[in-house]
Design an enzyme around this catalytic site. Structure first.
Site: not given
Length: 284
Positions: A227-228
């Site tokens: 994530l990210d």
């Protein structure tokens, strides 16, 4: 508008790459209108982006690909050759916040993004009127905790149906499943504010205000399973001070987010971004 072929190359660095490619293009009568190169000294990797005036070279895209293939094999290239007349097909994904969506739609209608926005997918129905006013199909696909697999199967089906070349998460507030990230690696672009991981969760700008932050910003990146944490395309910041309120920080943050996302998408569409591990080379 002028018609170009774009050649993008990544390969092991060695002597003679620029000369070989340039001589190949010149030997076919091609006019190079833009040239960018970069050597990564740590990894020994070479990167190149050429724009070639299509009318000067006297070959179709397929003919040029066939002619260039022996050069690519000689230098063990990973390469792509694109015709700028073949506009890329973009699917936007949104939730309830509209600032990134509105900005991209404006740039698109003003011919600031060279692509076709073929559909918008959202887990809410709030932005339907705005999207359909632009003549773009809007698909509401709710994502509930107990129906996520079915929802994202529908999302992926729509992406396949619209033959998307790029998917843009314009403040889409759901985490994409790992399989979708893998299937569209290097094609999904996301934006997030600069406060991660310090101010995660709800109301990050208000958390930042309480800490007296002096810089806020945003990061545009490719989506991966982590994530990210995918390869970064573009970042920017806005300075703030004790005079600014939480509402000011939110406003500044939205401005930075939409600007950074638009720049990242434009560079992606113009084949200016080459992924190199978990980094990027950006010929902007």
């Amino acid at each position: 508008m002028s018609h170009f072929y774009r050649l993008v190359v990544s390969c092991p660095d060695r002597l003679g790459i620029v000369a070989r490619v340039s001589n190949f293009i010149a030997g076919h009568g091609g006019s190079i209108t833009e040239a960018s190169q970069h050597s990564d000294l740590e990894t020994g990797r070479f990167f190149m982006r050429y724009e070639i005036l299509a009318d000067s070279i006297g070959m179709s895209l397929d003919e040029l690909r066939d002619a260039f293939a022996p050069v690519a094999r000689e230098f063990d290239m990973q390469w792509a050759l694109r015709d700028t007349q073949q506009r890329q097909r973009v699917v936007l994904m949104v939730s309830r916040e509209s600032h990134c969506l509105v900005d991209l739609l404006y740039r698109w209608t003003a011919e600031g993004l060279d692509c076709d926005i073929v559909a918008v997918i959202s887990n809410h129905d709030d932005l339907r009127g705005m999207v359909e006013w632009h003549g773009i199909p809007y698909h509401h696909v709710p994502v509930s905790p107990d129906m996520k697999d079915q929802a994202f199967a529908r999302v992926e089906g729509l992406i396949e149906e619209y033959r998307a070349d790029a998917i843009v998460l314009a403040r889409y507030m759901q985490i994409l499943p790992p399989a979708l990230c893998r299937n569209y690696a290097g094609q999904v672009i996301n934006i997030h504010h600069s406060f991660l991981p310090s101010f995660a969760g709800a109301r990050p700008y208000h958390q930042a205000y309480q800490r007296g932050v002096k810089l806020i910003g945003a990061t545009c990146h490719y989506v991966t399973e982590e994530l990210d944490a995918g390869p970064i395309i573009e970042q920017d910041i806005h300075r703030v001070s004790h005079c600014h309120t939480p509402a000011d920080l939110v406003r500044f943050g939205r401005d930075v987010e939409k600007t950074v996302l638009a720049r990242g998408l434009r560079w992606h569409l113009e084949d200016r971004v080459i992924i190199h591990g978990n980094k990027t080379v950006v010929f902007a």
